[in-house]
Design a protein around this motif. Structure first.
Motif, PDB file in Angstrom:
ATOM      1  N   HIS A   1       0.812  -1.209   0.000  1.00 34.78           N
ATOM      2  CA  HIS A   1       0.000   0.000   0.000  1.00 34.78           C
ATOM      3  C   HIS A   1       0.853   1.270   0.000  1.00 34.78           C
ATOM      4  CE1 HIS A   1      -3.397  -2.525   2.011  1.00 34.78           C
ATOM      5  NE2 HIS A   1      -3.352  -2.670   0.714  1.00 34.78           N
ATOM      6  N   ARG A   2       1.996   1.219   0.661  1.00 33.17           N
ATOM      7  CA  ARG A   2       2.832   2.418   0.816  1.00 33.17           C
ATOM      8  C   ARG A   2       4.284   2.079   0.509  1.00 33.17           C
ATOM      9  NH1 ARG A   2       0.878   3.600   6.854  1.00 33.17           N
ATOM     10  NH2 ARG A   2       1.138   1.344   6.875  1.00 33.17           N
ATOM     11  N   PRO A   3       4.583   1.707  -0.719  1.00 36.86           N
ATOM     12  CA  PRO A   3       5.938   1.213  -1.021  1.00 36.86           C
ATOM     13  C   PRO A   3       7.032   2.248  -0.813  1.00 36.86           C
ATOM     14  CG  PRO A   3       4.696   1.582  -3.050  1.00 36.86           C
ATOM     15  CD  PRO A   3       3.716   1.689  -1.917  1.00 36.86           C
ATOM     16  N   VAL A   4       6.786   3.512  -1.192  1.00 44.69           N
ATOM     17  CA  VAL A   4       7.820   4.537  -1.058  1.00 44.69           C
ATOM     18  C   VAL A   4       8.042   4.877   0.412  1.00 44.69           C
ATOM     19  CG1 VAL A   4       8.496   6.893  -1.668  1.00 44.69           C
ATOM     20  CG2 VAL A   4       7.322   5.455  -3.355  1.00 44.69           C
ATOM     21  N   PHE A   5       6.951   4.960   1.169  1.00 44.55           N
ATOM     22  CA  PHE A   5       7.038   5.217   2.607  1.00 44.55           C
ATOM     23  C   PHE A   5       7.876   4.147   3.292  1.00 44.55           C
ATOM     24  CE2 PHE A   5       5.354   4.215   6.840  1.00 44.55           C
ATOM     25  CZ  PHE A   5       5.425   5.443   7.479  1.00 44.55           C
ATOM     26  N   VAL A   6       7.569   2.891   3.002  1.00 45.23           N
ATOM     27  CA  VAL A   6       8.292   1.774   3.610  1.00 45.23           C
ATOM     28  C   VAL A   6       9.750   1.771   3.172  1.00 45.23           C
ATOM     29  CG1 VAL A   6       8.475  -0.744   3.709  1.00 45.23           C
ATOM     30  CG2 VAL A   6       6.235   0.355   3.916  1.00 45.23           C
ATOM     31  N   SER A   7       9.973   2.017   1.874  1.00 44.93           N
ATOM     32  CA  SER A   7      11.340   2.012   1.341  1.00 44.93           C
ATOM     33  C   SER A   7      12.178   3.118   1.967  1.00 44.93           C
ATOM     34  CB  SER A   7      11.313   2.164  -0.174  1.00 44.93           C
ATOM     35  OG  SER A   7      12.611   2.161  -0.704  1.00 44.93           O
TER      36      SER A   7
ATOM     37  N   ILE B   1      12.247   4.521  -6.607  1.00 44.22           N
ATOM     38  CA  ILE B   1      10.914   5.124  -6.526  1.00 44.22           C
ATOM     39  C   ILE B   1      10.083   4.942  -7.801  1.00 44.22           C
ATOM     40  CG2 ILE B   1       9.681   7.326  -6.347  1.00 44.22           C
ATOM     41  CD1 ILE B   1      11.719   8.211  -4.276  1.00 44.22           C
ATOM     42  N   PRO B   2      10.606   5.206  -8.997  1.00 44.84           N
ATOM     43  CA  PRO B   2       9.762   5.058 -10.201  1.00 44.84           C
ATOM     44  C   PRO B   2       9.178   3.657 -10.342  1.00 44.84           C
ATOM     45  CG  PRO B   2      11.760   6.278 -10.728  1.00 44.84           C
ATOM     46  CD  PRO B   2      11.945   5.752  -9.345  1.00 44.84           C
ATOM     47  N   GLY B   3       9.984   2.639 -10.133  1.00 50.67           N
ATOM     48  CA  GLY B   3       9.499   1.276 -10.246  1.00 50.67           C
ATOM     49  C   GLY B   3       8.453   0.946  -9.204  1.00 50.67           C
ATOM     50  N   GLN B   4       8.629   1.446  -7.993  1.00 50.25           N
ATOM     51  CA  GLN B   4       7.662   1.194  -6.928  1.00 50.25           C
ATOM     52  C   GLN B   4       6.314   1.842  -7.240  1.00 50.25           C
ATOM     53  OE1 GLN B   4       9.938   2.870  -3.763  1.00 50.25           O
ATOM     54  NE2 GLN B   4      10.877   0.915  -3.167  1.00 50.25           N
ATOM     55  N   LEU B   5       6.350   3.065  -7.735  1.00 50.88           N
ATOM     56  CA  LEU B   5       5.105   3.766  -8.068  1.00 50.88           C
ATOM     57  C   LEU B   5       4.406   3.090  -9.250  1.00 50.88           C
ATOM     58  CD1 LEU B   5       6.228   7.479  -7.673  1.00 50.88           C
ATOM     59  CD2 LEU B   5       4.870   6.095  -6.077  1.00 50.88           C
ATOM     60  N   LEU B   6       5.191   2.610 -10.211  1.00 51.39           N
ATOM     61  CA  LEU B   6       4.603   1.933 -11.368  1.00 51.39           C
ATOM     62  C   LEU B   6       3.928   0.634 -10.951  1.00 51.39           C
ATOM     63  CD1 LEU B   6       4.185   1.853 -14.409  1.00 51.39           C
ATOM     64  CD2 LEU B   6       6.406   0.731 -14.623  1.00 51.39           C
TER      65      LEU B   6
END
Length: 284
Positions: free
Chosen positions: A229-235, A274-279
């Motif tokens: 649900h929150r990949p960038v936050f977790v990363s 980040i780009p891959g996570q958002l995609l």
């Protein structure tokens, strides 16, 4: 019930996904007395409230609401303040234990034991390498990247059939005597998310405790919802914690030049992901 006979299971929730209810049900089906303390880090999926209603008449289950995401380690520490057991089991909400899991892990607890972990596996029976690791010292990380397995952070070779001293076990499931947990001061709350298990294992070893892997215990580990649900936050918090662990425990961090290079490399790696996570999130 005497505390000496009780194991307190602490499960941290944060929009943790569909396996949470089964995780709780299986924990309560243990062959030894348990209590389950659910610590909610501001979930918005309604799961904590549903479980609270479902177990309202079961005094073995308690839900603690933080009303905000305090981080994993701080949530475990708050759960521990409500725990009455001599043993504490920190369990991810996407881990499914068997009735004998705690008993078999507890059988390995001795006078110098600080932490007992288990082999964490997926539905196909593949064991997660994180079940048995070495400290991710900079020299070892470089050796791993260069393909020099003997110096790497992942440990290969046969899996143990019993208890084996290791440097790090998976934080998905760890069993600790309450005395050891209190002596260590619980989890270091500077770590918001990720690497808090590595820090705990390192501090336990530094204080003379054994960190053991129960090779005769396997636990099914599913896929929770928080990271998806929150990949960038977790990363972001994962990369921050990785650098924090390096600063705290790696002798190489004493070199200012190396410290600066690791800082730059850590955050450059975060930005590149980040780009891959958002995609991937958008595709879901």
């Amino acid at each position: 019930m005497k505390p000496a006979d009780l194991t307190s299971i602490i499960i941290v929730l944060a929009d943790s996904g569909p396996l949470t209810r089964e995780c709780v049900e299986r924990a309560l089906a243990s062959d030894r007395p348990v209590e389950v303390i659910l610590v909610d880090n501001g979930s918005e999926d309604g799961t904590p409230e549903q479980l609270d209603r479902s177990y309202a008449t079961d005094d073995r289950v308690r839900v603690v609401y933080n009303r905000a995401n305090l981080g994993f380690g701080p949530a475990v520490n708050r759960g521990a303040t409500h725990a009455r057991g001599r043993l504490l089991l920190v369990l991810n909400p996407d881990c499914l234990v068997e009735p004998t899991t705690i008993s078999r892990m507890a059988a390995h607890v001795g006078p110098h034991t600080g932490i007992v972990g288990a082999l964490v596996q997926d539905a196909d029976g593949h064991v997660d390498p994180a079940s048995r690791r070495r400290d991710p010292l900079l020299g070892r990380v470089i050796a791993t990247k260069l393909g020099r397995g003997s110096g790497g952070i992942d440990i290969g070779g046969p899996l143990p059939s019993g208890a084996e001293p290791v440097e790090i076990v998976s934080g998905a499931i760890i069993l600790m005597p309450r005395g050891a947990f209190d002596t260590l001061g619980g989890f270091d709350e500077t770590f918001f998310l990720h690497c808090e298990d590595m820090d705990l294992c390192r501090r336990a070893r530094d204080m003379g405790y054994q960190v053991l892997l129960a090779g005769d215990v396997r636990v099914l580990h599913g896929k929770g919802g928080s990271s998806r649900h929150r990949p960038v936050f977790v990363s972001r918090h994962k990369h921050r914690s990785m650098y924090l662990w390096f600063r705290r425990h790696d002798p190489a961090a004493k070199n200012p030049l190396l410290r600066g290079m690791v800082w730059l490399g850590t955050w450059a790696h975060f930005l590149l992901k980040i780009p891959g996570q958002l995609l991937r999130k958008k595709r879901r």
